[in-house]
Enzyme design. Structure first.
Site, short mmCIF file in Angstrom:
data_model
loop_
_atom_site.label_atom_id
_atom_site.label_comp_id
_atom_site.label_asym_id
_atom_site.label_seq_id
_atom_site.Cartn_x
_atom_site.Cartn_y
_atom_site.Cartn_z
N ASN A 187 0.91 -1.17 0.23
CA ASN A 187 0.02 0.01 0.18
C ASN A 187 0.80 1.28 -0.03
OD1 ASN A 187 -2.20 -1.95 0.00
ND2 ASN A 187 -2.60 -1.45 2.11
N HIS A 226 5.83 -0.77 -2.71
CA HIS A 226 5.45 0.13 -3.60
C HIS A 226 5.46 1.67 -3.36
CE1 HIS A 226 3.25 -3.41 -5.48
NE2 HIS A 226 4.46 -3.68 -5.40
C1 BV8 Z 1 9.10 -5.20 -11.53
C2 BV8 Z 1 1.91 1.70 -8.36
C3 BV8 Z 1 11.65 -5.63 -12.15
C4 BV8 Z 1 1.58 2.67 -7.27
C5 BV8 Z 1 1.56 -0.65 -8.40
C6 BV8 Z 1 6.91 -11.65 -13.26
C7 BV8 Z 1 8.06 -11.12 -12.54
C8 BV8 Z 1 8.43 -10.05 -12.04
C9 BV8 Z 1 7.73 -8.87 -12.40
C10 BV8 Z 1 6.58 -9.20 -13.51
C11 BV8 Z 1 6.18 -10.65 -13.70
N1 BV8 Z 1 5.11 -10.26 -14.50
C12 BV8 Z 1 4.65 -9.29 -14.72
C13 BV8 Z 1 5.65 -8.36 -14.07
C14 BV8 Z 1 5.54 -7.04 -14.07
C15 BV8 Z 1 4.74 -6.23 -13.11
C16 BV8 Z 1 3.50 -7.03 -12.68
O1 BV8 Z 1 3.74 -7.94 -11.75
N2 BV8 Z 1 2.52 -7.08 -13.51
C17 BV8 Z 1 1.23 -7.88 -12.94
C18 BV8 Z 1 0.05 -6.91 -13.01
C19 BV8 Z 1 1.20 -8.78 -13.83
N3 BV8 Z 1 5.55 -5.78 -11.94
C20 BV8 Z 1 6.22 -4.84 -11.99
O2 BV8 Z 1 6.40 -4.13 -12.93
C21 BV8 Z 1 7.20 -4.59 -10.69
N4 BV8 Z 1 8.47 -4.22 -11.05
O3 BV8 Z 1 8.71 -6.16 -11.77
O4 BV8 Z 1 10.60 -4.74 -11.58
C22 BV8 Z 1 11.55 -5.05 -13.62
C23 BV8 Z 1 12.07 -3.92 -14.02
C24 BV8 Z 1 12.23 -3.50 -15.16
C25 BV8 Z 1 11.68 -4.35 -16.39
C26 BV8 Z 1 11.03 -5.52 -16.00
C27 BV8 Z 1 10.69 -5.85 -14.74
C28 BV8 Z 1 6.51 -3.33 -10.18
C29 BV8 Z 1 5.25 -3.42 -9.35
C30 BV8 Z 1 4.59 -1.97 -8.76
C31 BV8 Z 1 3.43 -1.81 -9.62
N5 BV8 Z 1 2.99 -0.58 -8.71
N6 BV8 Z 1 1.02 0.42 -8.15
C32 BV8 Z 1 0.00 3.09 -7.38
O5 BV8 Z 1 -0.18 3.69 -8.25
O6 BV8 Z 1 -0.58 2.55 -6.21
S1 BV8 Z 1 0.87 -2.21 -8.53
C33 BV8 Z 1 -0.70 -1.91 -7.66
O7 BV8 Z 1 -0.89 -3.35 -7.14
C34 BV8 Z 1 -0.84 -1.40 -6.11
O8 BV8 Z 1 0.51 -0.83 -5.64
C35 BV8 Z 1 -1.17 -2.40 -5.18
O9 BV8 Z 1 -0.55 -2.52 -3.84
C36 BV8 Z 1 -0.55 -3.67 -6.01
C37 BV8 Z 1 -1.11 -5.06 -5.44
O10 BV8 Z 1 -2.39 -4.96 -5.49
P1 BV8 Z 1 -3.21 -5.46 -4.29
O11 BV8 Z 1 -2.88 -4.87 -3.17
O12 BV8 Z 1 -3.18 -6.90 -4.15
O13 BV8 Z 1 -4.75 -4.85 -4.63
P2 BV8 Z 1 -5.96 -5.79 -5.49
O14 BV8 Z 1 -6.83 -4.74 -5.73
O15 BV8 Z 1 -5.07 -6.39 -6.61
O16 BV8 Z 1 -6.39 -6.71 -4.50
C38 BV8 Z 1 -7.29 -6.41 -3.28
C39 BV8 Z 1 -7.60 -7.94 -2.48
O17 BV8 Z 1 -7.97 -7.25 -1.30
C40 BV8 Z 1 -8.51 -8.62 -3.12
O18 BV8 Z 1 -8.02 -9.99 -3.28
C41 BV8 Z 1 -9.85 -8.64 -2.46
O19 BV8 Z 1 -10.58 -9.95 -2.56
C42 BV8 Z 1 -9.48 -8.45 -1.22
N7 BV8 Z 1 -10.22 -7.47 -0.17
C43 BV8 Z 1 -11.09 -6.43 -0.58
N8 BV8 Z 1 -11.71 -6.18 0.52
C44 BV8 Z 1 -11.04 -6.77 1.54
C45 BV8 Z 1 -10.01 -7.65 1.23
N9 BV8 Z 1 -9.55 -8.78 1.90
C46 BV8 Z 1 -9.92 -8.40 3.36
N10 BV8 Z 1 -10.46 -7.63 3.78
C47 BV8 Z 1 -11.03 -6.80 2.94
N11 BV8 Z 1 -11.95 -5.88 3.61
#
Ligand code: BV8
Ligand code: ZN
Length: 251
Positions: A102, A119
């Site tokens: 977060n 992040h």
């Molecule tokens: C990188 C920016 C190296 C800030 C965010 C494989 C290996 C390595 C990398 C990759 C790979 N495949 C793809 C990648 C690239 C990419 C990636 O992972 N993409 C995904 C989408 C496939 N990763 C990157 O680019 C990362 N860097 O790999 O560096 C590199 C370097 C150069 C070239 C290549 C590689 C950087 C990732 C950072 C991205 N930044 N945000 C902003 O604007 O906020 S991501 C964004 O997602 C947020 O930061 C967030 O924190 C993050 C994770 O999401 P969650 O927190 O899980 O939130 P989400 O909504 O998804 O889920 C919420 C959950 O809560 C749900 O499950 C829901 O059911 C639950 N819920 C809801 N209410 C409740 C609850 N649970 C309990 N109680 C409740 N009340």
């Protein structure tokens, strides 16, 4: 929700517990999650338009305005029972390492300490060219958020370049010290928690697997299934704001 006595016993005797938190934890404070709901951030904005280095190069006013909108929302939000329970757990467990995806500061405002922000954070922008930190005025009063408002980013007081948001964008690396500490706390813990995260964004999503490889118990707290269930020791289905306080009471 019934929490198994065996899990409570494991927590009582654990030397090290690590917890990874995600947007679901702050959802009960009124901050939108990223995925899965009509109101989720990435359902309404394309991450490629606002959350990449390329987007900032192409349209800095759009990106800065968008993050100011999110920063104002985060400033107006208050920590919830889940954040407060984590702070209480830091007092009750022998050691709780807290790692968050977060970008809000609700853990800190709930009193938690040593929070690893994988992040980055909305409150700590820096110069896009030289990295000099940029300070927001401490007396600032959060505005009524206005999505889509374009705002010219401030200029660096050292080199005059644009200031950029202090978050980690897609395609950028996690800050090395944060990542190394998070990986180590995952590999060395006895119990690893995933709280309110979909586990879709790498490399954060790998932490639970590192913990499991090294023999830790793995626990998920989530309102929904994430697909991780067959690799968990305990799947606690429900909201973090209810389950975490219950854990505190049982310990
Ligand atoms: C990188 C920016 C190296 C800030 C965010 C494989 C290996 C390595 C990398 C990759 C790979 N495949 C793809 C990648 C690239 C990419 C990636 O992972 N993409 C995904 C989408 C496939 N990763 C990157 O680019 C990362 N860097 O790999 O560096 C590199 C370097 C150069 C070239 C290549 C590689 C950087 C990732 C950072 C991205 N930044 N945000 C902003 O604007 O906020 S991501 C964004 O997602 C947020 O930061 C967030 O924190 C993050 C994770 O999401 P969650 O927190 O899980 O939130 P989400 O909504 O998804 O889920 C919420 C959950 O809560 C749900 O499950 C829901 O059911 C639950 N819920 C809801 N209410 C409740 C609850 N649970 C309990 N109680 C409740 N009340
Ligand atoms: Zn600079």
């Amino acid at each position: 929700m019934r929490i198994a006595e065996q899990l409570i016993e494991s927590l009582r005797t654990a030397d090290r517990v690590t917890m990874l938190t995600g947007a679901g934890l702050s959802a009960e404070s009124g901050l939108a999650t990223f995925r899965g709901k009509a109101t989720s951030i990435w359902e309404n904005f394309n991450p490629m338009d606002v959350a990449t280095p390329h987007a900032f190069e192409q349209d800095p006013e759009l990106v800065w305005g968008w993050y100011e909108w999110r920063r104002m929302q985060a400033m107006r939000a208050q920590p919830n029972d889940g954040h407060r329970a984590i702070t209480a757990l830091q007092g009750k467990l022998r050691q709780l390492s807290l790692v968050t995806q977060n970008v809000d500061d609700l853990h800190e405002r709930a009193g938690s300490h040593f929070v690893r922000h994988l992040h980055g954070t909305l409150q700590h922008p820096r110069c896009a060219a030289c990295g000099q930190p940029h300070e927001f005025p401490s007396s600032e009063i959060p505005n009524e958020p206005a999505a889509g408002r374009r705002i010219e980013p401030p200029r660096c007081t050292r080199c005059g370049s644009r200031v950029r948001p202090g978050v980690v964008w897609f395609g950028e690396s996690i800050p090395r010290r944060e990542w190394e500490a998070a990986e180590q706390s995952a590999r060395l813990c006895d119990v690893f928690f995933c709280v309110g995260t979909s586990g879709l964004v790498e490399p954060a999503a790998s932490l639970v697997h590192f913990a499991r490889e090294e023999g830790a118990l793995t626990v998920q707290i989530n309102t929904e299934s994430t697909g991780l269930e067959d690799r968990l020791s305990y799947d606690l289905r429900g909201s973090a704001g209810i389950i975490l306080p219950e854990l505190v009471c049982r310990l």
